[in-house]
Design an enzyme around this catalytic site. Structure first.
Site, PDB file in Angstrom:
ATOM      1  N   TYR A  92       0.827  -1.199   0.000  1.00  0.00           N
ATOM      2  CA  TYR A  92       0.000   0.000   0.000  1.00  0.00           C
ATOM      3  C   TYR A  92       0.867   1.258   0.000  1.00  0.00           C
ATOM      4  CZ  TYR A  92      -3.973   2.988   1.375  1.00  0.00           C
ATOM      5  OH  TYR A  92      -4.959   3.945   1.424  1.00  0.00           O
ATOM      6  N   SER A 185       1.740  -7.712   2.303  1.00  0.00           N
ATOM      7  CA  SER A 185       0.774  -6.724   2.785  1.00  0.00           C
ATOM      8  C   SER A 185      -0.336  -6.535   1.744  1.00  0.00           C
ATOM      9  CB  SER A 185       1.488  -5.409   3.123  1.00  0.00           C
ATOM     10  OG  SER A 185       0.631  -4.534   3.821  1.00  0.00           O
ATOM     11  N   ASP A 271       2.259  -8.306  14.337  1.00  0.00           N
ATOM     12  CA  ASP A 271       1.852  -7.400  13.256  1.00  0.00           C
ATOM     13  C   ASP A 271       0.630  -6.594  13.694  1.00  0.00           C
ATOM     14  OD1 ASP A 271       1.138  -6.141  10.888  1.00  0.00           O
ATOM     15  OD2 ASP A 271       1.416  -7.929   9.659  1.00  0.00           O
ATOM     16  N   HIS A 308       4.937  -6.410  11.112  1.00  0.00           N
ATOM     17  CA  HIS A 308       4.536  -6.408   9.714  1.00  0.00           C
ATOM     18  C   HIS A 308       5.700  -6.728   8.781  1.00  0.00           C
ATOM     19  CE1 HIS A 308       1.536  -5.700   6.703  1.00  0.00           C
ATOM     20  NE2 HIS A 308       2.204  -4.723   6.127  1.00  0.00           N
TER      21      HIS A 308
END
Length: 336
Positions: A92, A185, A271, A308
């Site tokens: 993202y 992700s 995460d 993450h």
């Protein structure tokens, strides 16, 4: 923000009931049929990179609505014949960047297509694909058009991701029967979506996937991108039902249930961006609705003390070894 997620033994059994619209399959079948009505390749031109061991091309393909989507196509130089291909999706706020930024897959012997993210570049990486379909919603990509599934940003981005597979199959020097999709992700969420929409992939690699068990995820994480949806609803309180309805069309769990290709997952248990339970929700139901007598192969790697970022280079090494065992990239040394 600290949050509560189940312990690992509970995560291994976590199988939530995810809202699935009655017209989910028709919605995506119609969306992709409209995109497929156009020729996929728009422009392919060599791109100098100052890397003599690799050849790169600047690719433009027709994505959602026929919109031009940019990508880099890179492969080992001087290797004749078709290669297995890896289609990679970025996270993202990232774009495709420069052609020499992501070289793991072509250096490993694969043809590699890196798709740009429409309308997202500038937060974490450069890109040059616009999203010309402004729709009511919040100011971020995750909330653009979020009041209606037909207008939602992720309808367009997921369509682009499927068209990227069509594009790589149309490029020279690609073995169309050996295509893998990979991402981290948001890229992992896109890989799962493609896995549920394209039934002849050779492999899927999804790390810390976004957009999974999304109805729950927006209540767990206040970090972007989920936090952007929460911030939108904090102001537009009356929009919650419409937002949840839209999100039900892009949930990675629903896509994962329809997947048929072997899959490799990675998740960090700390995460806070994409909570571990949401990724396990997709993993635990992967292939469950695919209609196969034997469920597709799947493998999970867990990193208890990572967030993450997951396993980073350790995980990439595991991905390389796992994928090589399934796609067997061509020997680039010239040996038999």
């Amino acid at each position: 923000m600290p949050y509560s997620d189940p312990a690992l033994d509970e995560l291994a059994r976590y199988v939530p009931t995810v809202a699935e619209p009655a017209d989910f399959d028709r919605f995506w079948r119609n969306t992709l049929a409209e995109a497929a009505a156009r020729p996929v390749l728009v422009d392919v031109r060599p791109e100098p990179t100052d890397l003599p061991l690799l050849d790169s091309w600047d690719v433009t393909f027709a994505g959602f609505g026929g919109d031009p989507v940019r990508a880099w196509y890179t492969r080992p130089a001087g290797v004749p014949g078709p290669l297995p291909a890896v289609v990679e999706y970025a996270g993202y706020g990232r774009g495709r960047g420069l052609p020499h930024e992501r070289l793991t897959w072509p250096v490993a012997g694969y043809a590699h297509l890196l798709m740009d993210n429409r309308g997202q570049a500038g937060q974490h990486g450069a890109g040059d694909t616009a999203d010309p379909h402004g729709r009511p919603g919040g100011p971020w990509p995750a909330t653009s058009g979020i009041l209606d599934p037909h207008d939602y940003h992720y309808r367009r981005l997921i369509t682009d991701a499927v068209r990227a597979v069509d594009a790589v199959r149309a490029l020279p020097g690609v073995d169309a029967d050996r295509i893998a999709v990979v991402g981290n992700s948001q890229g992992g969420g896109l890989a799962l979506a493609v896995a549920g929409l394209v039934d002849d992939l050779a492999a899927v690699l999804a790390t810390a996937p976004f957009l999974c068990d999304v109805q729950r995820a927006i209540t767990l994480s206040d970090v972007s991108p989920y936090g952007e949806i929460g911030r939108y609803l904090a102001v537009h309180r009356e929009a919650e039902d419409a937002v949840r309805h839209t999100l039900s069309y892009v949930d990675g769990v629903t896509f994962a249930r329809r997947a048929t290709a072997p899959a490799h997952f990675g998740i960090g248990l700390r995460d806070t961006v994409c909570p571990p339970s949401t990724g396990f929700a997709a993993y635990n139901q992967y292939g469950a609705a695919a209609g196969q007598p034997v469920p597709p192969e799947r493998e999970m790697h867990v990193y208890p003390f990572n967030g993450h970022e997951g396993g980073e280079a350790v995980h990439v090494r595991r991905q390389l070894r796992w994928l090589a065992a399934r796609l067997a990239p061509t020997d680039t040394t010239g040996r038999d």
